[in-house]
Write a protein that holds these residues in place. Structure first.
Motif, PDB file in Angstrom:
ATOM      1  N   GLU A  92       1.060  -0.822  -0.156  1.00 31.90           N
ATOM      2  CA  GLU A  92      -0.174   0.075  -0.044  1.00 31.90           C
ATOM      3  C   GLU A  92       0.813   1.227  -0.185  1.00 31.90           C
ATOM      4  OE1 GLU A  92      -2.771   1.977   3.199  1.00 31.90           O
ATOM      5  OE2 GLU A  92      -3.818   0.207   1.944  1.00 31.90           O
ATOM      6  N   THR A  93       1.913   1.474   0.912  1.00 28.67           N
ATOM      7  CA  THR A  93       2.965   2.736   0.802  1.00 28.67           C
ATOM      8  C   THR A  93       3.230   2.438  -0.527  1.00 28.67           C
ATOM      9  OG1 THR A  93       3.694   2.252   3.092  1.00 28.67           O
ATOM     10  CG2 THR A  93       4.573   3.479   1.794  1.00 28.67           C
ATOM     11  N   ALA A  94       3.766   1.830  -1.063  1.00 26.25           N
ATOM     12  CA  ALA A  94       4.119   1.410  -2.342  1.00 26.25           C
ATOM     13  C   ALA A  94       3.483   2.964  -3.726  1.00 26.25           C
ATOM     14  CB  ALA A  94       5.230   0.389  -2.837  1.00 26.25           C
ATOM     15  N   PHE A  95       2.138   2.072  -3.146  1.00 24.56           N
ATOM     16  CA  PHE A  95       1.089   2.633  -4.511  1.00 24.56           C
ATOM     17  C   PHE A  95       1.065   3.653  -4.162  1.00 24.56           C
ATOM     18  CE2 PHE A  95      -0.231  -1.728  -4.811  1.00 24.56           C
ATOM     19  CZ  PHE A  95      -0.484  -1.711  -6.883  1.00 24.56           C
ATOM     20  N   VAL A  96       0.864   4.357  -2.870  1.00 24.66           N
ATOM     21  CA  VAL A  96       0.688   5.803  -2.481  1.00 24.66           C
ATOM     22  C   VAL A  96       1.575   6.638  -2.851  1.00 24.66           C
ATOM     23  CG1 VAL A  96       0.028   7.707  -0.592  1.00 24.66           C
ATOM     24  CG2 VAL A  96      -1.043   4.874  -0.465  1.00 24.66           C
ATOM     25  N   ARG A  97       3.138   6.207  -2.709  1.00 21.21           N
ATOM     26  CA  ARG A  97       4.087   6.771  -3.061  1.00 21.21           C
ATOM     27  C   ARG A  97       4.547   6.692  -4.770  1.00 21.21           C
ATOM     28  NH1 ARG A  97       8.184   7.189   0.866  1.00 21.21           N
ATOM     29  NH2 ARG A  97       9.441   7.858  -0.881  1.00 21.21           N
ATOM     30  N   ALA A  98       3.877   6.273  -5.132  1.00 23.88           N
ATOM     31  CA  ALA A  98       3.631   5.804  -6.864  1.00 23.88           C
ATOM     32  C   ALA A  98       3.031   7.428  -7.155  1.00 23.88           C
ATOM     33  CB  ALA A  98       3.453   5.063  -7.351  1.00 23.88           C
ATOM     34  N   ARG A  99       1.353   6.787  -6.636  1.00 28.37           N
ATOM     35  CA  ARG A  99      -0.032   8.240  -7.228  1.00 28.37           C
ATOM     36  C   ARG A  99       0.808   9.463  -6.754  1.00 28.37           C
ATOM     37  NH1 ARG A  99      -3.452   3.900  -5.055  1.00 28.37           N
ATOM     38  NH2 ARG A  99      -3.553   5.428  -3.273  1.00 28.37           N
ATOM     39  N   LYS A 100       1.357  10.279  -5.046  1.00 23.88           N
ATOM     40  CA  LYS A 100       2.025  10.704  -5.526  1.00 23.88           C
ATOM     41  C   LYS A 100       2.812  11.415  -6.239  1.00 23.88           C
ATOM     42  CE  LYS A 100       3.963  13.581  -1.613  1.00 23.88           C
ATOM     43  NZ  LYS A 100       4.325  13.292  -0.299  1.00 23.88           N
ATOM     44  N   ALA A 134      -6.889  -0.097  -8.221  1.00 30.09           N
ATOM     45  CA  ALA A 134      -8.846   0.722  -8.279  1.00 30.09           C
ATOM     46  C   ALA A 134      -8.135   2.196  -8.335  1.00 30.09           C
ATOM     47  CB  ALA A 134      -9.650   0.329  -7.757  1.00 30.09           C
ATOM     48  N   LEU A 135      -7.955   2.317  -6.947  1.00 21.99           N
ATOM     49  CA  LEU A 135      -7.073   3.935  -7.391  1.00 21.99           C
ATOM     50  C   LEU A 135      -6.345   4.098  -7.638  1.00 21.99           C
ATOM     51  CD1 LEU A 135      -6.993   4.220  -3.452  1.00 21.99           C
ATOM     52  CD2 LEU A 135      -8.964   5.170  -5.165  1.00 21.99           C
ATOM     53  N   THR A 136      -5.311   3.517  -8.677  1.00 21.46           N
ATOM     54  CA  THR A 136      -3.889   3.835  -9.270  1.00 21.46           C
ATOM     55  C   THR A 136      -4.674   3.919 -10.795  1.00 21.46           C
ATOM     56  OG1 THR A 136      -2.743   3.009  -7.341  1.00 21.46           O
ATOM     57  CG2 THR A 136      -1.998   3.563  -9.969  1.00 21.46           C
ATOM     58  N   ARG A 137      -5.594   2.825 -11.304  1.00 17.59           N
ATOM     59  CA  ARG A 137      -5.959   3.153 -11.746  1.00 17.59           C
ATOM     60  C   ARG A 137      -6.964   4.449 -12.409  1.00 17.59           C
ATOM     61  NH1 ARG A 137      -9.173  -2.585 -14.086  1.00 17.59           N
ATOM     62  NH2 ARG A 137      -7.353  -3.408 -14.166  1.00 17.59           N
ATOM     63  N   ALA A 138      -7.958   4.934 -11.660  1.00 17.79           N
ATOM     64  CA  ALA A 138      -8.341   6.774 -11.563  1.00 17.79           C
ATOM     65  C   ALA A 138      -7.759   7.255 -11.796  1.00 17.79           C
ATOM     66  CB  ALA A 138      -9.098   5.956 -10.367  1.00 17.79           C
TER      67      ALA A 138
END
Length: 447
Positions: A92-100, A134-138
Motif C-alpha cells: 500500500e505504501t508503494a502505491f501511495v508513493r507512486a500516485r503522489k 483501483a485507485l491507481t487506475r482511476a
C-alpha cells in the motif's frame, strides 16, 4: 523452470538508482502473529536472517531504461513470497508513493499466495491490494506485472492479472492454485505458455529479454501520448474501383497490404497486448501500443480473418486501457465479418461485439479508423469510429457481403456481382453516404 533470482538481484538487472522506501522497523510485533500460530515468530525471524529482508516484498523507486518507476518485488525466499499484514503495509505504501509522484508501477511477482500463519488477516490483504490497483487506475497511471516462478494464489489474482499489461517469464508456474493443492490433471495448464495461449497474459519472454521489453513498455505507457492520430497513408492501390464487384476483388486480392504492413509502416516501434483476459485469443486481431515521432498511439487492427469473440473483447480491452491512460487510438478494419459458427455463438459473439461498440462509443480520447480491406457488416463496423473513418482505394464497406446479400434475397450465385454493385460499397460510395470522411492519400503523397 526459470532461474529464481532474489528480489534485489532481479531489481539490479532491471533498474538503476534503486532506493528502498522507508518501511520502518524490522521487528515483528506479535511473536507468533495475529492468530498465535506456533513457531511463526521463529520462522519469520529465520526468513529474515536467510534473505536479509524483513518482509516478503522489496518496494522502492528506480529507473528502468529512461523511465522512473515504483517497483514492488516479491522475495520468494522469505516464506515463499507469501503475503501477510506487513506485506500489505508495504504494498500500500508503494502505491501511495507512486500516485503522489505520478509514477508507473512495476510488479515483480514470485509468490505462493497468502500467508496461512496469519489466517484471514493475510487473506484480507487482497482486498487492500485490489483497492490500491483501483485507485491507481482511476488516476491513469500504468501498472505492469512480470510473473516469475511461481506466481500463484492472490498475488496472481490481484497484482498479476489486475495489471494493465502482464508479462511472464518462460517456464514460470502461473495459476490460482499452488503446486501443493492442485487436483491431478493437466500440469501444463499452470504454465506461462498455457496462460498465454488462453489469453490471460500478454507475452511470454525470456529473462534475457525482460530488461528491454519492460523498458519499452514503460516508455510506451508512461511516455507522452500523441495529441491526435494522423490518417495512415494507403499502401496499396492508388486508383478507385469503377464497380462494386471490382471493389470487392481489390479488397480480396492476395497481394493487398494487410494490417501488419500498415502497422510496421506507421509506427517506429510497438508492443502487442494479447488476449481478452477471460480465456481467449484471436490471432486475427492485432492490438497494442506504438510510438510515432516519439509519441504513443494505441492500435486495434483486424488482420483479414473473420473476427472471433476474443478478438472483439481484446480490442475493447485495448480501447478501455488507452482511454484510462489518455492515449489516442488507431483502428484498422479488415474482415469479411464476425465469425458466425456455433463455437463463436457459444463464446458470446453478440455480447463481445456489443462490448467493443460501447467501448468505442464511450471513449473520450481521439480515435482514427482506416478501412484497409474488407469491411463486412457489424463485425467490421464495431472497429470503426463514428465520424472519423477513412477508406483506402482497395477497400469496401458494406452492410453485408455480396454473397450473403444474394443469399438473403434468394438470388442465384450468378447475381453476386450485380448485388455488389447495388450495395454501394465502393470507397467513394461510402464517403458519399457520409459513413466515411474521405479516401486516405497514397503513401508518397502523405505528409
Amino acid at each position: 523452470m526459470p532461474e529464481r533470482l532474489s528480489a534485489r538481484a532481479l531489481i539490479g538487472t532491471l533498474a538503476t538508482g534503486f532506493a528502498d522506501f522507508d518501511t520502518g522497523s524490522a521487528d515483528y510485533s506479535e511473536v507468533d502473529g495475529p492468530i498465535g500460530w506456533p513457531g511463526y515468530g521463529d520462522a519469520h525471524e529465520a526468513a529474515a536472517k536467510r534473505t536479509g529482508e524483513s518482509e516478503s516484498v522489496v518496494c522502492g523507486r528506480g529507473r528502468i531504461g529512461d523511465t522512473d518507476a515504483v517497483l514492488i518485488a516479491f522475495e520468494f525466499g522469505f516464506l515463499g513470497g507469501s503475503m501477510g499484514g506487513r506485506t500489505g503495509d508495504r504494498v500500500e505504501t508503494a502505491f501511495v508513493r507512486a500516485r503522489k509522484s505520478r509514477l508507473p508501477l512495476v510488479f515483480l511477482i514470485a509468490t505462493g499466495g497468502s500467508r496461512m500463519q496469519e489466517g484471514m488477516r493475510a487473506l484480507s490483504q487482497l482486498q487492500r491490494v485490489a483497492r490500491q490497483i483501483a485507485l491507481t487506475r482511476a488516476v491513469g497511471l500504468p501498472q505492469i506485472a512480470v510473473l516469475r516462478d511461481p506466481a500463484t494464489g492472490g498475488g496472481w489474482a490481484t497484482l498479476g492479472a489486475g495489471a494493465d499489461v502482464t508479462l511472464a517469464l518462460s517456464g514460470a508456474q502461473i495459476g490460482f492454485a499452488g503446486s501443493r493443492v492442485r487436483p491431478p490433471g493437466d500440469a501444463r495448464a499452470y504454465t506461462a505458455e498455457s496462460q498465454y495461449d488462453s489469453g490471460h497474459i500478454d507475452a511470454v519472454i525470456t529473462p534475457e529479454d525482460l530488461p528491454g521489453t519492460l523498458s519499452a513498455w514503460l516508455q510506451l505507457l508512461a511516455g507522452p501520448p500523441a495529441a491526435e492520430v494522423p490518417v495512415p497513408p494507403a499502401l496499396g492501390r492508388r486508383t478507385l474501383p469503377e464497380t462494386g464487384r471490382e471493389a470487392v476483388q481489390h479488397a480480396r486480392a492476395s497481394q493487398r497490404p494487410r494490417a501488419q504492413s500498415y502497422l510496421d509502416h506507421y509506427f517506429d516501434s510497438r508492443q502487442d497486448i494479447s488476449g481478452d483476459l477471460c480465456g481467449g485469443r484471436d490471432p486475427g486481431v492485432l492490438c497494442g501500443f506504438g510510438t510515432r515521432n516519439g509519441e504513443t498511439i494505441a492500435y486495434a487492427a483486424q488482420a483479414g480473418t473473420p473476427t472471433r469473440p476474443p478478438g472483439f473483447r481484446t480490442a475493447a480491452r485495448l480501447v478501455s486501457l488507452a482511454e484510462r491512460l489518455g492515449i489516442p487510438i488507431l483502428t484498422m478494419v479488415d474482415t469479411l465479418g464476425a465469425a458466425n459458427d456455433a463455437a463463436a455463438e457459444r463464446a458470446g459473439a453478440g455480447p463481445a461485439i456489443a462490448e467493443l461498440f460501447l467501448a468505442v462509443a464511450g471513449a473520450s480520447v481521439p480515435i482514427t479508423s482506416l478501412v484497409i480491406g474488407e469491411g463486412g457488416s457489424g463485425g467490421a463496423l464495431a472497429f470503426a469510429a463514428p465520424g472519423r473513418t477513412w477508406m483506402t482505394p482497395d477497400s469496401y464497406f458494406s452492410v453485408t457481403s455480396p454473397e450473403a446479400a444474394a443469399s438473403i434475397l434468394k438470388r442465384d450465385p450468378s447475381e453476386v456481382p450485380e448485388t455488389a454493385n447495388r450495395l454501394r460499397l465502393r470507397p467513394q460510395d461510402v464517403v458519399e453516404l457520409g459513413v466515411a470522411q474521405g479516401i486516405a492519400p497514397p503513401v508518397e503523397d502523405s505528409p
